[in-house]
Motif scaffolding. Structure first.
Motif, PDB file in Angstrom:
ATOM      1  N   LEU A  13       0.845  -1.193   0.000  1.00 46.39           N
ATOM      2  CA  LEU A  13       0.000   0.000   0.000  1.00 46.39           C
ATOM      3  C   LEU A  13       0.883   1.246   0.000  1.00 46.39           C
ATOM      4  O   LEU A  13       1.660   1.455   0.927  1.00 46.39           O
ATOM      5  N   PRO A  14       0.787   2.068  -1.037  1.00 48.50           N
ATOM      6  CA  PRO A  14       1.736   3.178  -1.169  1.00 48.50           C
ATOM      7  C   PRO A  14       1.446   4.361  -0.238  1.00 48.50           C
ATOM      8  O   PRO A  14       2.270   5.257  -0.108  1.00 48.50           O
ATOM      9  N   PHE A  15       0.298   4.390   0.351  1.00 47.75           N
ATOM     10  CA  PHE A  15      -0.040   5.503   1.243  1.00 47.75           C
ATOM     11  C   PHE A  15      -1.125   5.053   2.199  1.00 47.75           C
ATOM     12  O   PHE A  15      -1.766   4.023   1.981  1.00 47.75           O
ATOM     13  N   GLU A  16      -1.353   5.817   3.207  1.00 52.52           N
ATOM     14  CA  GLU A  16      -2.456   5.551   4.131  1.00 52.52           C
ATOM     15  C   GLU A  16      -3.773   5.843   3.402  1.00 52.52           C
ATOM     16  O   GLU A  16      -3.911   6.879   2.752  1.00 52.52           O
ATOM     17  N   LEU A  17      -4.730   4.929   3.495  1.00 49.17           N
ATOM     18  CA  LEU A  17      -6.022   5.192   2.851  1.00 49.17           C
ATOM     19  C   LEU A  17      -6.765   6.296   3.592  1.00 49.17           C
ATOM     20  O   LEU A  17      -6.630   6.443   4.810  1.00 49.17           O
ATOM     21  N   THR A  18      -7.541   7.053   2.866  1.00 48.98           N
ATOM     22  CA  THR A  18      -8.367   8.051   3.548  1.00 48.98           C
ATOM     23  C   THR A  18      -9.529   7.344   4.228  1.00 48.98           C
ATOM     24  O   THR A  18      -9.867   6.203   3.894  1.00 48.98           O
ATOM     25  N   GLY A  19     -10.142   8.040   5.160  1.00 53.59           N
ATOM     26  CA  GLY A  19     -11.288   7.477   5.869  1.00 53.59           C
ATOM     27  C   GLY A  19     -12.388   7.061   4.901  1.00 53.59           C
ATOM     28  O   GLY A  19     -13.013   6.008   5.050  1.00 53.59           O
ATOM     29  N   ALA A  20     -12.600   7.890   3.900  1.00 47.86           N
ATOM     30  CA  ALA A  20     -13.663   7.613   2.938  1.00 47.86           C
ATOM     31  C   ALA A  20     -13.340   6.360   2.125  1.00 47.86           C
ATOM     32  O   ALA A  20     -14.222   5.542   1.849  1.00 47.86           O
ATOM     33  N   GLN A  21     -12.081   6.197   1.783  1.00 45.68           N
ATOM     34  CA  GLN A  21     -11.690   4.995   1.036  1.00 45.68           C
ATOM     35  C   GLN A  21     -11.916   3.742   1.881  1.00 45.68           C
ATOM     36  O   GLN A  21     -12.454   2.743   1.404  1.00 45.68           O
TER      37      GLN A  21
END
Ligand code: ADP
Ligand code: MG
Length: 706
Positions: free
Chosen positions: A271-279
């Motif tokens: 995972l290249p970044f932290e997912l947003t809450g919405a994702q």
């Protein structure tokens, strides 16, 4: 009961005042065959005739008034070319006014009686204090006339052909009046359950139908409109929601019971970044859906740049973990390739086999892909329309992702549907065209919706500016400066060729002009438009993507999904000619990298009111949903994708924008009713059940193939 049915389904020719000839006309021009059709042929507006004006109170020229008075004299006045006219004078207790007719003179002269009291309606003209009405409507004052006139007087839409044949709005008014007279003692069955009427304080169908044609005052009109609008929206919701329930029951789907090495491996290592809450929220929603063994048909809405791709990828991995294949379809070759490369990179090392297929993949290569696909050794197939051709056969297709859904037709989606074996594949449709929430809940009432309403962190808001053409020198300087910083620029035009009528700066002229300011070899430009061969287009796009050119001049072909992080300026020429959602889409092409991005709207100085609002909305906000709301308000819902199929435009009275509150109420009632009584078996809901049985044809679920 039977009687009620009989009378509403009486042929219109049997109505007093109609007869066979008029019946033919009504049928041909307005589709009115039965009493019922005329009953549901509602006025499109009303003239206010709720009161009489005193003659002395008429002070302004050009307004329509209703008067009551005694006809005191009439005479035929000889005019030019022997065209006689009839003059008359009407008097009330405050003054008098002159009436003039040019037509029907003979008949009027013999039928109008001096000394009698009349109702007169028409537009007043005043000159030198003298008040005149030309061609007023005039009617002897009696009880009947009062009833018919002292109301909000209905105006029906008529056609030229009807009017020529004596069926003007006025004549239709008389027919409607006759109809209501016939129906006054008849039972008109209500289609809404009694308890709903009393809960919501809605008037009965019969009352509403009477009031809507002849409201005595604005309150009656309001009551009637409320009731009838509610009914329309309620049954629309019932259709959508009832279909949804039956679809869920009927359609078994693949069960993705567990997550395994692909999903978890990706999540933990790649995972290249932290997912947003919405994702995260959306992934969870989808996960729950896929676990249940029920077919998923879901729409994923998220503004441009909100990160739908990674969500789609993670959903694909869920399928892979359960030994299914997945396919990912994009509307253009460029986009599909972009997805292919970025996804391939993201999952590298996880032992996943990905292939790309489009019309341009041919010969041996294609044969080998097709072969591996049917054997099941390809896990993810990414591509264009080519994916849905009949010769593309999967071993075990579990899910289909469709990007930018508005580019796909219903037929194509139906084809995909058949690609699964045993069960149809789950479908996740992604769109970056935000649809106003009110609309989407109606439009996609039978589709599940997930919304990503949050952008990844650290994104700089795109700055949007509006320049009049006179500021072009400033624009050129600005572009120069940005290129100097190493950035790239899009310049978009609405047209390809010069149109003589619309004096638009077209693409080619604009291109020449830019060449002048940004000469080779110091600068390089790409040009892309719809008339180019796909291969040439592709080449030009690639040059821009690779940074070989600094400016990409194009038409809206660049609108969809192209991702060039280094492009930071979007210039839109003749921005006043674009719709809001298109402007927003175009703007979404920039703001993908870390730098400050800009969208510059160029327009001429003369702007319509709507154009001004569109541009100022763009300057004010970056929020796609907000923009969608304004767009719908300005254009009406008619142009929004999917509205036509949904039946939302077939509404007679309700308007989903203006009647949002009624829509919400109708929807929430409907949801509650179906929650309590999903099959509508309770006695109190019998009317609803009857409606469904009677309108089976409307319950075909188009959502199945969307
Ligand atoms: P869209 O919804 O328009 O398809 P993309 O999926 O193309 O958006 O994502 C836009 C960009 O944002 C991509 O470069 C992607 O890698 C990045 N991105 C997506 N999600 C996140 C996140 N949670 N944090 C940071 N960057 C993200
Ligand atoms: Mg995208």
């Amino acid at each position: 009961m039977a009687k009620e049915k009989n009378i509403l389904y009486s042929g219109i020719e049997y109505l007093k005042g109609v007869g066979p000839k008029r019946a033919e006309l009504l049928k041909a021009e307005l589709g009115i065959r039965y009493f019922k059709d005329l009953l549901y042929f509602f006025p499109f507006r009303y003239t206010d005739r709720t009161h009489f004006v005193k003659i002395k109170d008429i002070l302004a020229d050009g307004i329509s008034v209703q008067l009551k008075g005694i006809l005191i004299e009439k005479e035929i006045i000889g005019g030019k070319n022997k065209r006689n006219r009839l003059g008359a004078r009407l008097k009330d207790d405050t003054g008098y006014i002159d009436l003039i007719w040019f037509q029907g003179v003979k008949w009027l002269k013999s039928s109008l009686k001096e000394g009698q009291e009349y109702i007169v309606y028409g537009k007043v003209s005043m000159s030198y204090g003298k008040k005149t009405i030309v061609h007023p409507e005039i009617e002897l004052l009696n009880e009947d006339a009062i009833k018919r006139n002292v109301v909000l007087s209905p105006v029906y839409s008529s056609t030229e052909k009807l009017t020529k044949n004596g069926l003007s709005s006025r004549a239709i008014t008389k027919l409607t009046y006759n109809l209501l007279y016939v129906l006054q003692n008849e039972i008109i069955k209500d289609s809404l359950p009694e308890y709903l009427l009393s809960e919501l304080k809605l008037i009965s169908a019969k009352k509403a139908l009477f009031y809507i044609h002849f409201p005595k005052n604005s309150n009656e009109l309001k009551l009637a409109e409320n009731r009838l609008k509610f009914e329309e929206l309620f049954f629309l919701q019932l259709r959508l929601l009832f279909s949804k329930i039956s679809r869920k029951k009927r359609l078994i789907g693949h069960k993705f019971s567990s997550l395994g090495k692909y999903f978890n491996g990706f999540y933990e290592q790649k995972l290249p970044f932290e997912l947003t809450g919405a994702q995260k929220k959306v992934i969870k929603e989808i996960r729950i859906d896929l676990k249940r063994g029920i077919h998923m048909n879901r729409l994923l809405q998220g503004d441009v740049g909100s990160g739908k791709t990674i969500v789609a990828l993670m959903v694909v991995l869920m399928a892979l973990d359960n030994d299914f294949q997945a396919c990912f379809m994009a509307p253009t070759e460029i986009l599909a390739q972009q997805h292919f490369f970025s996804i391939e990179k993201m999952v590298s090392g996880l032992g996943i086999n990905i292939a790309f297929l489009s019309g341009s993949v041919k010969g041996k290569k294609r044969a080998s892909i097709l072969n591996s696909l049917s054997e099941g050794s390809i896990d993810i197939l990414i591509g264009t329309h080519a994916l849905i051709e009949d010769w593309v056969i999967f071993k075990n297709l579990g899910i289909v992702i469709i990007d930018e859904q508005h580019r796909f037709g219903v037929k194509q989606r139906a084809k995909l549907w058949r690609k699964g074996n045993k069960y149809p594949p789950h479908v996740l449709v992604m769109t970056a065209t935000p649809i106003p929430r009110t609309l989407s809940m109606t439009l996609y009432g039978d589709l599940d919706i997930s919304i990503i309403d949050e952008l990844p962190p650290g994104r700089k808001e795109i700055k949007t500016l509006h320049f009049y053409d006179s500021k072009r020198p400033k624009l050129i300087k600005f572009i120069e400066k940005e290129i100097g910083k190493g950035r790239q620029i899009y310049v978009v035009y609405p047209l390809i060729e010069e149109s003589e009528k619309l004096d638009l700066k077209n693409l080619e002229e604009g291109y020449e002009n830019l060449l002048h300011y940004f000469p080779r070899p110091k600068y390089q430009m790409s040009i892309v438009h719809g008339r180019m061969k796909p291969a040439d287009k592709e080449l030009e796009m690639q040059r821009f993507k690779k940074g070989k050119t600094q400016i990409l001049v194009g038409t809206t072909v660049i609108e969809v999904g192209v991702d060039v992080a280094n492009a930071s300026v979007m210039v839109i020429e003749n921005a006043e000619r674009f719709g809001l959602s298109q402007l927003h889409q175009l703007r979404g092409r920039v703001g993908r990298g870390a730098e400050q991005s800009y969208c510059i709207l160029m327009s001429s100085f003369k702007l319509s009111k709507d154009a001004k609002e569109r541009l100022s909305t763009m300057v004010r906000t970056n929020n796609g949903f907000e923009i969608a709301e304004v767009d719908m308000r300005l254009r009406g819902p008619g142009d929004i994708e999917g509205v036509r199929q949904s039946g939302l435009l077939d509404l007679k009275l309700a308007n989903i924008v203006q009647d949002e509150n009624i829509l919400r109420a109708a929807r929430s009632k409907c949801i509650n009713i179906l929650k309590e009584d999903p099959k509508l078996e309770l006695e109190k809901n019998k009317r609803l059940k009857d409606y469904i049985l009677k309108n089976k044809h409307l319950f075909l679920s188009w959502g199945r193939i969307s």
